[in-house]
Scaffold this motif. Sequence first.
Motif, PDB file in Angstrom:
ATOM      1  N   ILE A  62      57.703-101.028 -31.342  1.00 10.33           N
ATOM      2  CA  ILE A  62      57.422-100.490 -29.999  1.00 10.33           C
ATOM      3  C   ILE A  62      56.531 -99.255 -30.075  1.00 10.33           C
ATOM      4  O   ILE A  62      55.506 -99.198 -29.382  1.00 10.33           O
ATOM      5  CB  ILE A  62      58.732-100.229 -29.219  1.00 10.33           C
ATOM      6  N   PRO A  63      56.847 -98.252 -30.941  1.00  8.31           N
ATOM      7  CA  PRO A  63      55.910 -97.129 -31.051  1.00  8.31           C
ATOM      8  C   PRO A  63      54.532 -97.567 -31.553  1.00  8.31           C
ATOM      9  O   PRO A  63      53.516 -96.989 -31.178  1.00  8.31           O
ATOM     10  CB  PRO A  63      56.567 -96.186 -32.067  1.00  8.31           C
ATOM     11  N   LEU A  99      47.657 -98.667 -28.367  1.00  4.82           N
ATOM     12  CA  LEU A  99      46.935 -98.550 -27.092  1.00  4.82           C
ATOM     13  C   LEU A  99      46.376 -97.140 -26.905  1.00  4.82           C
ATOM     14  O   LEU A  99      45.230 -96.964 -26.475  1.00  4.82           O
ATOM     15  CB  LEU A  99      47.850 -98.934 -25.927  1.00  4.82           C
ATOM     16  N   ILE A 100      47.169 -96.129 -27.243  1.00  8.42           N
ATOM     17  CA  ILE A 100      46.706 -94.746 -27.120  1.00  8.42           C
ATOM     18  C   ILE A 100      45.595 -94.462 -28.129  1.00  8.42           C
ATOM     19  O   ILE A 100      44.603 -93.801 -27.803  1.00  8.42           O
ATOM     20  CB  ILE A 100      47.890 -93.768 -27.261  1.00  8.42           C
ATOM     21  N   ASN A 101      45.729 -94.974 -29.331  1.00  7.38           N
ATOM     22  CA  ASN A 101      44.684 -94.804 -30.341  1.00  7.38           C
ATOM     23  C   ASN A 101      43.390 -95.471 -29.900  1.00  7.38           C
ATOM     24  O   ASN A 101      42.297 -94.946 -30.141  1.00  7.38           O
ATOM     25  CB  ASN A 101      45.139 -95.360 -31.683  1.00  7.38           C
ATOM     26  N   LEU A 112      37.579 -98.048 -22.098  1.00  9.71           N
ATOM     27  CA  LEU A 112      37.671 -99.453 -22.482  1.00  9.71           C
ATOM     28  C   LEU A 112      36.491 -99.788 -23.397  1.00  9.71           C
ATOM     29  O   LEU A 112      35.432 -99.173 -23.301  1.00  9.71           O
ATOM     30  CB  LEU A 112      37.642-100.348 -21.238  1.00  9.71           C
ATOM     31  N   PRO A 113      36.663-100.758 -24.281  1.00 11.43           N
ATOM     32  CA  PRO A 113      35.586-101.098 -25.228  1.00 11.43           C
ATOM     33  C   PRO A 113      34.452-101.873 -24.558  1.00 11.43           C
ATOM     34  O   PRO A 113      34.206-103.031 -24.855  1.00 11.43           O
ATOM     35  CB  PRO A 113      36.305-101.931 -26.287  1.00 11.43           C
ATOM     36  N   TRP A 126      42.862-104.102 -34.981  1.00 13.10           N
ATOM     37  CA  TRP A 126      44.024-103.450 -34.357  1.00 13.10           C
ATOM     38  C   TRP A 126      45.286-104.255 -34.630  1.00 13.10           C
ATOM     39  O   TRP A 126      46.333-103.693 -34.980  1.00 13.10           O
ATOM     40  CB  TRP A 126      43.824-103.303 -32.845  1.00 13.10           C
ATOM     41  N   LEU A 127      45.207-105.570 -34.466  1.00 18.88           N
ATOM     42  CA  LEU A 127      46.380-106.420 -34.714  1.00 18.88           C
ATOM     43  C   LEU A 127      46.765-106.431 -36.185  1.00 18.88           C
ATOM     44  O   LEU A 127      47.957-106.435 -36.518  1.00 18.88           O
ATOM     45  CB  LEU A 127      46.117-107.848 -34.219  1.00 18.88           C
TER      46      LEU A 127
END
Length: 154
Positions: free
Chosen positions: A54-55, A61-63, A10-11, A26-27
């Motif tokens: 969706i991907p 999140l994975i990145n 987590l950041p 990110w957004l």
Amino acid sequence: MKQLSLNSVLPTNLSRTEKWLHPMLWLLGLGVLNWPDQQITIGLFGSSDFGLLIPGIYGTLINAVIVYGVINLMLENAGGINARVMLASFVLFLSASGFETLVDVAYLLIGGVVVNWIGLIDIVGTNLVIHFFFFYAPALIYGVIKSSNHAERA
């Protein structure tokens, strides 16, 4: 060196400005990927009709796990970054890339897409290249710089 846990990806080690700026980036990236009529293709996924939404969400999140996990590893070992820490960061990168590959294949199969060996190689290669150049390497550099600044202050 601590074991990898949810808290370690987590950041948590970001400044106030970084905690505001990072989610915006990110957004913004997610928005650019899904902007209507962009016709962006990443691996087997395309942006037409929001096919990357969706991907893109689970990929983001994975990145983020790769980015913040690597940064936190560097900061936890500030001043003592060695081969063991580098190996741990690379294992995190490979694990997250492998996990995203599994999720990508499952997502495609659920959507009725038949994934052959060529498609699987494309997914694996795309994930490895994108994760390495856009997330792992920059996070590694950022983490090393941030950890050297952190070590100087201590």
